[in-house]
Write an enzyme that holds these catalytic residues in place. Structure first.
Site, PDB file in Angstrom:
ATOM      1  N   ILE A 135       5.951  -4.673  13.858  1.00 19.72           N
ATOM      2  CA  ILE A 135       6.675  -3.810  12.935  1.00 19.72           C
ATOM      3  C   ILE A 135       5.666  -3.047  12.061  1.00 19.72           C
ATOM      4  CG2 ILE A 135       8.696  -5.329  12.844  1.00 19.72           C
ATOM      5  CD1 ILE A 135       7.623  -6.371  10.095  1.00 19.72           C
TER       6      ILE A 135
ATOM      7  N   ASN B 289       0.840  -1.194   0.000  1.00 20.98           N
ATOM      8  CA  ASN B 289       0.000   0.000   0.000  1.00 20.98           C
ATOM      9  C   ASN B 289       0.874   1.243   0.000  1.00 20.98           C
ATOM     10  OD1 ASN B 289      -0.446   1.958   2.465  1.00 20.98           O
ATOM     11  ND2 ASN B 289       0.165  -0.016   3.338  1.00 20.98           N
ATOM     12  N   ALA B 290       0.410   2.238  -0.743  1.00 16.87           N
ATOM     13  CA  ALA B 290       1.051   3.551  -0.723  1.00 16.87           C
ATOM     14  C   ALA B 290      -0.061   4.589  -0.611  1.00 16.87           C
ATOM     15  CB  ALA B 290       1.880   3.769  -1.992  1.00 16.87           C
ATOM     16  N   ILE B 291      -0.885   4.408   0.436  1.00 23.00           N
ATOM     17  CA  ILE B 291      -2.028   5.308   0.635  1.00 23.00           C
ATOM     18  C   ILE B 291      -1.535   6.734   0.904  1.00 23.00           C
ATOM     19  CG2 ILE B 291      -4.108   5.763   2.030  1.00 23.00           C
ATOM     20  CD1 ILE B 291      -4.266   3.125   0.444  1.00 23.00           C
TER      21      ILE B 291
ATOM     22  N   CYS C  79       6.747   8.086   9.070  1.00 21.99           N
ATOM     23  CA  CYS C  79       6.427   9.211   8.182  1.00 21.99           C
ATOM     24  C   CYS C  79       7.721   9.850   7.671  1.00 21.99           C
ATOM     25  CB  CYS C  79       5.655  10.291   8.941  1.00 21.99           C
ATOM     26  SG  CYS C  79       4.129   9.752   9.704  1.00 21.99           S
TER      27      CYS C  79
ATOM     28  N   ASN D 282       3.472   7.352  14.783  1.00 25.28           N
ATOM     29  CA  ASN D 282       3.939   6.685  13.569  1.00 25.28           C
ATOM     30  C   ASN D 282       5.198   7.383  13.046  1.00 25.28           C
ATOM     31  OD1 ASN D 282       4.394   5.518  11.129  1.00 25.28           O
ATOM     32  ND2 ASN D 282       2.452   6.103  10.202  1.00 25.28           N
TER      33      ASN D 282
ATOM     34  N   GLY E  61       2.324  -7.760  12.345  1.00 28.09           N
ATOM     35  CA  GLY E  61       2.989  -8.097  11.091  1.00 28.09           C
ATOM     36  C   GLY E  61       2.534  -9.457  10.621  1.00 28.09           C
ATOM     37  N   GLY E  62       1.476  -9.483   9.822  1.00 29.45           N
ATOM     38  CA  GLY E  62       1.033 -10.739   9.217  1.00 29.45           C
ATOM     39  C   GLY E  62       0.224 -11.658  10.107  1.00 29.45           C
TER      40      GLY E  62
END
Length: 300
Positions: free
Chosen positions: A189, A68-70, A128, A125, A241-242
């Site tokens: 992560i 994703n690159a939201i 960023c 976060n 993570g998953g």
């Protein structure tokens, strides 16, 4: 059987929460998931002003995962406080707000604005891009991690969770830096940087070229990093993570996570969070764990 978890003085009824950016603020999912049964809801990243996010296409499927690159599209802190907090307050769950920014000042604006709001924890976060440092993520330089943690800690009324980026050589270095800066909790992560190319169009699958990879494929890396960090710091860890089953979540807990976040699985199986809550309870019964805390980090 006691499934409660204490994160910096905030007691969660169980260790299961949502991962930021995969659950909105719970509105859409509340049709599928009883939010009262979750330990906490972690909101999508919130900035000081609305962010439009990246150009499309901004999601691509990969083998057992997604990119994703939201670009942290969000409506900004004002809308969030008016709309999302009142919605979440209707439920018996803890509220964790994920905070993003392009500069230390932007983070602080959001943190200060949340000081008097009824939210329980702040997740910062630090993946960023830091515009003042030429776009490198705050979380990739231990000195920057310590500095931003210190600043946020000075202004935050709630305990703070620093969300670590895996896109570093040694994640224990950034973890120790966050701890030195005063972080109350660490979460890890965040996504791994990846790329996909459409061979028929001979073009990038994402307009941004690269995106954050998440989903089952990243889990072994995430478990390893949680284990390393748990053995390097003395603050509680939220592992992610998953995770797509109770077994996955239990792996993280045995590796050293006090709580877990479920992200990508919400997209392909919206009730995963509840199944993980129930599966952890069954596991505790099966292996005679009286308290969830007795399971944390027992694999050495």
């Amino acid at each position: 059987m006691n499934t409660t978890v204490n994160l910096a003085g905030v007691e969660l009824k169980n260790p299961v929460m949502t991962a930021s950016g995969t659950f909105g603020s719970g509105q859409e999912y509340s049709e599928f998931v009883d939010l009262n049964r979750l330990g906490a809801v972690v909101t999508k990243g919130v900035a000081n002003v609305p962010w439009p996010g990246n150009p499309t296409p901004r999601i691509a499927e990969t083998s057992s995962g997604m990119l994703n690159a939201i670009g942290l599209q969000n409506p900004g802190i004002d809308v969030f406080c008016e709309r999302d907090i009142p919605f979440l307050k209707k439920y018996d769950t803890k509220i964790i707000v994920n905070v993003c920014g392009h500069s230390t000042e932007e983070y602080l604006e959001v943190v200060e604005r949340l000081a008097d709001e009824p939210v329980d924890l702040l997740e910062i976060n630090i993946s960023c891009p830091n515009v003042k440092e030429g776009g490198i993520a705050f979380g990739q330089n231990p000195k920057a991690v310590e500095a931003i943690t210190k600043e946020v800690k000075k202004h935050a009324k709630q305990p703070i969770i620093m969300k670590l980026s895996p896109n570093v050589t040694d994640i224990t270095e950034t973890a120790k830096a966050a701890e030195a800066g005063g972080a109350d909790v660490l979460s890890l992560i965040n996504t791994l940087t990846g790329m996909k190319i459409d061979i028929h169009r001979q073009a990038f699958a994402l307009a941004n070229k690269t995106g954050g990879m998440s989903g089952p494929a990243v889990k072994p890396i995430a478990v390893r990093m949680v284990y390393q960090v748990a053995n390097a710091v003395n603050v509680p860890i939220i592992g992610m993570g998953g995770i797509s089953s109770a077994e996955d979540a239990i792996e993280f807990i045995l590796a050293g996570a006090s709580a877990v976040s479920i992200g990508t699985a919400n997209f392909f199986h919206p009730t995963t969070t509840i199944e993980v809550v129930e599966g952890i309870e069954k596991y505790m019964e099966q292996y005679h764990f009286e308290n969830l805390s007795d399971m944390v980090g027992i694999v050495k």
